[in-house]
Design a protein around this motif. Structure first.
Motif, mmCIF file in Angstrom:
data_model
loop_
_atom_site.group_PDB
_atom_site.id
_atom_site.type_symbol
_atom_site.label_atom_id
_atom_site.label_comp_id
_atom_site.label_asym_id
_atom_site.label_seq_id
_atom_site.Cartn_x
_atom_site.Cartn_y
_atom_site.Cartn_z
ATOM 1 N N TRP A 1 -2.853 7.696 3.821
ATOM 2 C CA TRP A 1 -2.705 6.253 3.631
ATOM 3 C C TRP A 1 -3.620 5.763 2.521
ATOM 4 C CZ3 TRP A 1 -3.181 4.017 9.320
ATOM 5 C CH2 TRP A 1 -2.002 4.312 10.019
ATOM 6 N N SER A 2 -3.145 4.777 1.783
ATOM 7 C CA SER A 2 -4.017 4.099 0.819
ATOM 8 C C SER A 2 -4.904 3.124 1.586
ATOM 9 C CB SER A 2 -3.180 3.334 -0.206
ATOM 10 O OG SER A 2 -2.562 2.210 0.394
ATOM 11 N N ASP A 3 -5.926 2.589 0.911
ATOM 12 C CA ASP A 3 -6.824 1.623 1.545
ATOM 13 C C ASP A 3 -6.043 0.424 2.074
ATOM 14 O OD1 ASP A 3 -8.810 3.322 0.777
ATOM 15 O OD2 ASP A 3 -9.661 2.005 -0.770
ATOM 16 N N GLU A 4 -4.993 0.026 1.349
ATOM 17 C CA GLU A 4 -4.216 -1.141 1.751
ATOM 18 C C GLU A 4 -3.461 -0.897 3.058
ATOM 19 O OE1 GLU A 4 -5.044 -1.302 -2.532
ATOM 20 O OE2 GLU A 4 -4.144 0.227 -1.246
ATOM 21 N N TYR B 1 -7.706 -1.375 9.972
ATOM 22 C CA TYR B 1 -8.805 -0.414 9.899
ATOM 23 C C TYR B 1 -9.502 -0.464 8.541
ATOM 24 C CZ TYR B 1 -6.490 1.782 13.934
ATOM 25 O OH TYR B 1 -5.914 2.035 15.148
ATOM 26 N N LEU B 2 -10.773 -0.085 8.537
ATOM 27 C CA LEU B 2 -11.453 0.161 7.276
ATOM 28 C C LEU B 2 -10.934 1.479 6.706
ATOM 29 C CD1 LEU B 2 -15.139 -0.767 8.221
ATOM 30 C CD2 LEU B 2 -13.537 -2.104 6.818
ATOM 31 N N PRO B 3 -10.918 1.634 5.391
ATOM 32 C CA PRO B 3 -10.429 2.875 4.783
ATOM 33 C C PRO B 3 -11.133 4.104 5.350
ATOM 34 C CG PRO B 3 -10.730 1.202 3.102
ATOM 35 C CD PRO B 3 -11.307 0.639 4.368
ATOM 36 N N GLY B 4 -10.375 5.069 5.845
ATOM 37 C CA GLY B 4 -10.928 6.308 6.355
ATOM 38 C C GLY B 4 -11.536 6.220 7.742
ATOM 39 N N GLY C 1 0.826 -1.202 0.000
ATOM 40 C CA GLY C 1 0.000 0.000 0.000
ATOM 41 C C GLY C 1 0.857 1.247 0.000
ATOM 42 N N PHE D 1 -4.419 1.218 5.448
ATOM 43 C CA PHE D 1 -5.435 1.152 6.499
ATOM 44 C C PHE D 1 -5.674 -0.313 6.883
ATOM 45 C CE2 PHE D 1 -6.810 5.486 5.247
ATOM 46 C CZ PHE D 1 -7.024 6.034 6.496
ATOM 47 N N ALA D 2 -5.860 -1.174 5.885
ATOM 48 C CA ALA D 2 -6.124 -2.588 6.130
ATOM 49 C C ALA D 2 -4.952 -3.258 6.833
ATOM 50 C CB ALA D 2 -6.420 -3.302 4.814
#
Length: 217
Positions: free
Chosen positions: A16-19, A26-29, A3, A21-22
């Motif tokens: 951060w990118s969604d990856e 965490y869920l994105p955002g 990510g 976060f994961a």
């Protein structure tokens, strides 16, 4: 998992990118990425080192790079490699660092053989070149062979460059560096001159009075 991230030096703002976060669980955002949150997820044994690396990046205006462990929200320990480069504004001024988090933790449902099979044609065709490039990454980042291969594979996919071609380019660039810094060379001098006194990890050292001749394989 790989990510992306961005880190602005002035206000220490993170993106951060969604990856990523994961990767932290965490869920994105779901949360706002901050330096405090980032450090809270570092393994206690690595936290001070990462904090120092961040402080140095801000102070010297250099890219944030690190290899360490993080603990996600479920308590799972993950080994990550952070590879970064400098960000510049329109005037060419350094404003931060951007790059990637690379998850070096081997997934439980993905064996090493499956990873190798994905790029088997290139691996068979130019194994020596790829192994040399892996060796460079292992030495520079202090990672093992499988992790080094995953880093090469990631850059191959991200840049749409064949693995063997990427490995050859890395080796060619390393040749242009004209060797390691003096301190590293001195340490390696000692290693080279005392390697024969170290335990044999392959179990091939002949017993006194027998075995293969010196230099045998």
């Amino acid at each position: 998992m790989t990510g992306g991230f961005r880190f602005w030096f002035a206000d220490q703002r993170w993106e951060w990118s969604d990856e990523v976060f994961a990767l932290h669980g965490y869920l994105p955002g779901a949360v706002e990425p901050t330096t405090a949150l980032l450090l809270a997820h570092k393994h206690p044994a690595d936290r001070d080192t990462v904090a120092e690396a961040l402080a140095t990046a801000v102070r010297l205006r250099q890219a944030f790079c690190s290899r360490h462990r993080i603990i996600d929200t479920a308590g799972t320990i993950r080994y990550v490699l952070v590879v970064g480069e400098l960000m510049h504004d329109n005037a060419g001024t350094v404003v931060g660092s951007s790059g990637y988090y690379i998850d070096l933790t081997t997934p439980l449902d993905q064996s090493r053989q499956e990873i190798l099979n994905e790029v088997l044609p290139e691996l068979v065709e130019a194994r020596a070149v790829i192994d040399q490039a892996k060796g460079v990454l292992m030495f520079v980042y202090g990672i093992n062979a499988e992790q080094a291969f995953r880093v090469l594979r990631w850059r191959s996919q991200e840049t749409n460059t064949k693995l063997r071609v990427l490995a050859a380019k890395i080796l060619n660039a390393v040749d242009g560096l004209h060797g390691a810094p003096v301190k590293v060379r001195t340490q390696f001098d000692d290693l080279l001159l005392t390697a024969h006194e170290q335990p044999d990890p392959l179990g091939l050292t002949p017993v006194v009075g027998g075995g293969s001749p010196a230099g045998g394989q």
